[in-house]
Write a protein that holds these residues in place. Structure first.
Motif, PDB file in Angstrom:
ATOM      1  N   VAL A 159       0.872  -1.179   0.000  1.00 48.42           N
ATOM      2  CA  VAL A 159       0.000   0.000   0.000  1.00 48.42           C
ATOM      3  C   VAL A 159       0.904   1.221   0.000  1.00 48.42           C
ATOM      4  CG1 VAL A 159      -1.818   1.209   1.242  1.00 48.42           C
ATOM      5  CG2 VAL A 159      -1.661  -1.290   1.371  1.00 48.42           C
ATOM      6  N   ALA A 160       0.642   2.174  -0.886  1.00 46.57           N
ATOM      7  CA  ALA A 160       1.531   3.332  -0.982  1.00 46.57           C
ATOM      8  C   ALA A 160       0.760   4.641  -1.018  1.00 46.57           C
ATOM      9  CB  ALA A 160       2.405   3.225  -2.214  1.00 46.57           C
ATOM     10  N   THR A 161       1.332   5.608  -0.310  1.00 50.97           N
ATOM     11  CA  THR A 161       0.841   6.982  -0.328  1.00 50.97           C
ATOM     12  C   THR A 161       1.993   7.887  -0.728  1.00 50.97           C
ATOM     13  OG1 THR A 161      -0.720   6.555   1.473  1.00 50.97           O
ATOM     14  CG2 THR A 161      -0.128   8.858   1.071  1.00 50.97           C
ATOM     15  N   VAL A 162       1.728   8.765  -1.678  1.00 47.06           N
ATOM     16  CA  VAL A 162       2.642   9.860  -1.989  1.00 47.06           C
ATOM     17  C   VAL A 162       1.884  11.119  -1.624  1.00 47.06           C
ATOM     18  CG1 VAL A 162       3.919  11.107  -3.774  1.00 47.06           C
ATOM     19  CG2 VAL A 162       3.834   8.592  -3.805  1.00 47.06           C
ATOM     20  N   ALA A 163       2.325  11.753  -0.549  1.00 45.79           N
ATOM     21  CA  ALA A 163       1.622  12.913  -0.015  1.00 45.79           C
ATOM     22  C   ALA A 163       2.286  14.199  -0.481  1.00 45.79           C
ATOM     23  CB  ALA A 163       1.624  12.864   1.509  1.00 45.79           C
ATOM     24  N   PRO A 164       1.491  15.123  -1.003  1.00 44.98           N
ATOM     25  CA  PRO A 164       2.066  16.429  -1.305  1.00 44.98           C
ATOM     26  C   PRO A 164       2.413  17.144   0.000  1.00 44.98           C
ATOM     27  CG  PRO A 164      -0.275  16.362  -1.874  1.00 44.98           C
ATOM     28  CD  PRO A 164       0.098  15.016  -1.353  1.00 44.98           C
ATOM     29  N   HIS A 165       3.504  17.872   0.021  1.00 45.05           N
ATOM     30  CA  HIS A 165       3.896  18.628   1.219  1.00 45.05           C
ATOM     31  C   HIS A 165       3.122  19.935   1.191  1.00 45.05           C
ATOM     32  CE1 HIS A 165       6.306  20.737   4.192  1.00 45.05           C
ATOM     33  NE2 HIS A 165       6.650  19.522   4.606  1.00 45.05           N
ATOM     34  N   ASN A 166       1.821  19.823   1.500  1.00 42.74           N
ATOM     35  CA  ASN A 166       0.913  20.944   1.347  1.00 42.74           C
ATOM     36  C   ASN A 166      -0.176  20.836   2.409  1.00 42.74           C
ATOM     37  OD1 ASN A 166      -1.566  22.271   0.384  1.00 42.74           O
ATOM     38  ND2 ASN A 166      -0.410  22.655  -1.504  1.00 42.74           N
ATOM     39  N   ARG A 167      -0.234  21.785   3.319  1.00 42.73           N
ATOM     40  CA  ARG A 167      -1.189  21.754   4.414  1.00 42.73           C
ATOM     41  C   ARG A 167      -2.636  21.766   3.915  1.00 42.73           C
ATOM     42  NH1 ARG A 167      -4.552  24.607   6.892  1.00 42.73           N
ATOM     43  NH2 ARG A 167      -5.016  24.338   9.078  1.00 42.73           N
ATOM     44  N   ARG A 168      -2.927  22.617   2.930  1.00 37.77           N
ATOM     45  CA  ARG A 168      -4.295  22.729   2.420  1.00 37.77           C
ATOM     46  C   ARG A 168      -4.797  21.384   1.890  1.00 37.77           C
ATOM     47  NH1 ARG A 168      -6.041  22.978  -2.425  1.00 37.77           N
ATOM     48  NH2 ARG A 168      -4.033  23.533  -3.315  1.00 37.77           N
ATOM     49  N   TRP A 200      -6.429  14.360   6.436  1.00 38.19           N
ATOM     50  CA  TRP A 200      -5.239  13.906   7.159  1.00 38.19           C
ATOM     51  C   TRP A 200      -4.963  14.788   8.361  1.00 38.19           C
ATOM     52  CZ3 TRP A 200      -1.798  13.873   2.174  1.00 38.19           C
ATOM     53  CH2 TRP A 200      -2.243  12.867   1.310  1.00 38.19           C
ATOM     54  N   LEU A 201      -5.357  16.056   8.254  1.00 40.88           N
ATOM     55  CA  LEU A 201      -5.165  17.030   9.332  1.00 40.88           C
ATOM     56  C   LEU A 201      -6.464  17.775   9.575  1.00 40.88           C
ATOM     57  CD1 LEU A 201      -1.799  18.677   8.163  1.00 40.88           C
ATOM     58  CD2 LEU A 201      -2.063  17.001  10.009  1.00 40.88           C
ATOM     59  N   ALA A 202      -6.657  18.232  10.812  1.00 42.56           N
ATOM     60  CA  ALA A 202      -7.801  19.088  11.140  1.00 42.56           C
ATOM     61  C   ALA A 202      -7.484  20.511  10.685  1.00 42.56           C
ATOM     62  CB  ALA A 202      -8.059  19.059  12.641  1.00 42.56           C
ATOM     63  N   ASP A 203      -8.515  21.333  10.561  1.00 39.81           N
ATOM     64  CA  ASP A 203      -8.352  22.714  10.113  1.00 39.81           C
ATOM     65  C   ASP A 203      -7.343  23.498  10.934  1.00 39.81           C
ATOM     66  OD1 ASP A 203     -10.170  22.471   8.021  1.00 39.81           O
ATOM     67  OD2 ASP A 203     -11.865  23.109   9.252  1.00 39.81           O
ATOM     68  N   ASP A 204      -7.248  23.205  12.218  1.00 36.96           N
ATOM     69  CA  ASP A 204      -6.395  24.002  13.102  1.00 36.96           C
ATOM     70  C   ASP A 204      -4.994  23.403  13.289  1.00 36.96           C
ATOM     71  OD1 ASP A 204      -7.248  21.798  14.554  1.00 36.96           O
ATOM     72  OD2 ASP A 204      -7.634  22.917  16.382  1.00 36.96           O
ATOM     73  N   GLU A 205      -4.653  22.343  12.558  1.00 40.84           N
ATOM     74  CA  GLU A 205      -3.338  21.718  12.697  1.00 40.84           C
ATOM     75  C   GLU A 205      -2.374  22.225  11.621  1.00 40.84           C
ATOM     76  OE1 GLU A 205      -3.508  17.301  14.294  1.00 40.84           O
ATOM     77  OE2 GLU A 205      -4.846  17.548  12.580  1.00 40.84           O
ATOM     78  N   SER A 206      -1.111  22.360  11.994  1.00 38.88           N
ATOM     79  CA  SER A 206      -0.095  22.702  11.004  1.00 38.88           C
ATOM     80  C   SER A 206       0.392  21.408  10.349  1.00 38.88           C
ATOM     81  CB  SER A 206       1.060  23.462  11.657  1.00 38.88           C
ATOM     82  OG  SER A 206       1.635  22.667  12.660  1.00 38.88           O
ATOM     83  N   PHE A 207       1.018  21.554   9.182  1.00 35.92           N
ATOM     84  CA  PHE A 207       1.473  20.381   8.459  1.00 35.92           C
ATOM     85  C   PHE A 207       2.645  19.738   9.193  1.00 35.92           C
ATOM     86  CE2 PHE A 207       3.759  17.843   5.388  1.00 35.92           C
ATOM     87  CZ  PHE A 207       2.737  17.216   4.710  1.00 35.92           C
ATOM     88  N   PHE A 213       5.321   5.169   2.452  1.00 35.61           N
ATOM     89  CA  PHE A 213       4.884   6.561   2.545  1.00 35.61           C
ATOM     90  C   PHE A 213       6.005   7.464   2.055  1.00 35.61           C
ATOM     91  CE2 PHE A 213       4.586  10.605   4.866  1.00 35.61           C
ATOM     92  CZ  PHE A 213       3.284  10.983   4.543  1.00 35.61           C
ATOM     93  N   GLU A 214       5.673   8.296   1.089  1.00 36.62           N
ATOM     94  CA  GLU A 214       6.631   9.271   0.585  1.00 36.62           C
ATOM     95  C   GLU A 214       5.973  10.643   0.566  1.00 36.62           C
ATOM     96  OE1 GLU A 214       8.258   8.182  -3.202  1.00 36.62           O
ATOM     97  OE2 GLU A 214       8.965   6.236  -2.464  1.00 36.62           O
ATOM     98  N   VAL A 215       6.773  11.664   0.826  1.00 37.69           N
ATOM     99  CA  VAL A 215       6.302  13.039   0.732  1.00 37.69           C
ATOM    100  C   VAL A 215       6.958  13.660  -0.483  1.00 37.69           C
ATOM    101  CG1 VAL A 215       6.219  15.300   1.846  1.00 37.69           C
ATOM    102  CG2 VAL A 215       5.990  13.233   3.219  1.00 37.69           C
ATOM    103  N   ALA A 216       6.123  14.220  -1.353  1.00 31.73           N
ATOM    104  CA  ALA A 216       6.637  14.865  -2.555  1.00 31.73           C
ATOM    105  C   ALA A 216       7.255  16.209  -2.185  1.00 31.73           C
ATOM    106  CB  ALA A 216       5.503  15.063  -3.548  1.00 31.73           C
ATOM    107  N   ASP A 217       8.370  16.508  -2.792  1.00 35.16           N
ATOM    108  CA  ASP A 217       9.014  17.796  -2.563  1.00 35.16           C
ATOM    109  C   ASP A 217       8.299  18.888  -3.350  1.00 35.16           C
ATOM    110  OD1 ASP A 217      10.990  16.712  -0.938  1.00 35.16           O
ATOM    111  OD2 ASP A 217      12.239  16.199  -2.663  1.00 35.16           O
ATOM    112  N   GLY A 218       8.063  20.018  -2.690  1.00 36.53           N
ATOM    113  CA  GLY A 218       7.474  21.169  -3.361  1.00 36.53           C
ATOM    114  C   GLY A 218       6.097  20.887  -3.928  1.00 36.53           C
ATOM    115  N   ARG A 219       5.725  21.662  -4.928  1.00 39.96           N
ATOM    116  CA  ARG A 219       4.429  21.476  -5.582  1.00 39.96           C
ATOM    117  C   ARG A 219       4.518  20.282  -6.508  1.00 39.96           C
ATOM    118  NH1 ARG A 219       1.149  26.693  -7.150  1.00 39.96           N
ATOM    119  NH2 ARG A 219      -0.449  25.149  -6.782  1.00 39.96           N
TER     120      ARG A 219
END
Length: 154
Positions: free
Chosen positions: A33-42, A49-56, A80-86
């Motif tokens: 199972v794989a997730t590539v997550a954008p490094h983007n709070r929005r 993945w995060l609540a409105d009041d949480e920081s990334f 689990f990988e986090v993508a760099d930038g946009r």
């Protein structure tokens, strides 16, 4: 042989994970199972993945996804990988395909509510992953009830 699931924690991808777990057990295959997550709070908030009041926080996102994966498919290997930038949906799909190839995936299980008349749901990240892999494809079109946003801890 390996069953591969792109996973973002949404109800439809959780349903795909559940089906993939069953298929892997029945065929005695490895489940990746794989997730590539954008490094983007929005986007992390939009995916639940995060609540409105949480920081990334990368570790918070990874842990929440890993807990959900373990709850649905305890035998699965979680990548689990986090993508760099946009990064675009196409970029995420490319990274997921690379993970699937490295895992020697023989089947890809995707969740997509947008299949319509298309055989491959190419307008979604999951569809883009499956479209360029030479594997069997299993499309899950209905989500299981009862999965809440990850930040709620259910």
């Amino acid at each position: 042989m390996t069953v591969f699931v792109p996973y973002d924690g949404t109800p439809i991808s959780t349903a795909a994970l559940s089906r993939a777990q069953s298929l892997a057990e029945q065929s005695d295959e490895r489940l990746v199972v794989a997730t590539v997550a954008p490094h983007n709070r929005r986007e992390a908030v939009e995916y639940g993945w995060l609540a409105d009041d949480e920081s990334f926080d990368t570790e918070t996102v990874r842990t929440r996804l890993a807990v959900r994966v373990d709850r649905v498919a305890p035998a699965a290997e979680f990548v689990f990988e986090v993508a760099d930038g946009r990064i675009s949906a196409g970029g995420i799909a490319r990274e997921l395909r690379d993970i699937a190839r490295a895992a020697d995936a023989s089947m890809v299980v995707v969740g997509s509510e947008n299949v319509g008349r298309q055989v491959r749901p190419s307008n979604t990240v999951a569809g883009r992953v499956a479209a360029r892999l030479e594997t069997d494809l299993y499309v899950v079109q209905t989500a299981d009830a009862g999965f809440h946003p990850l930040h709620e801890g259910h």
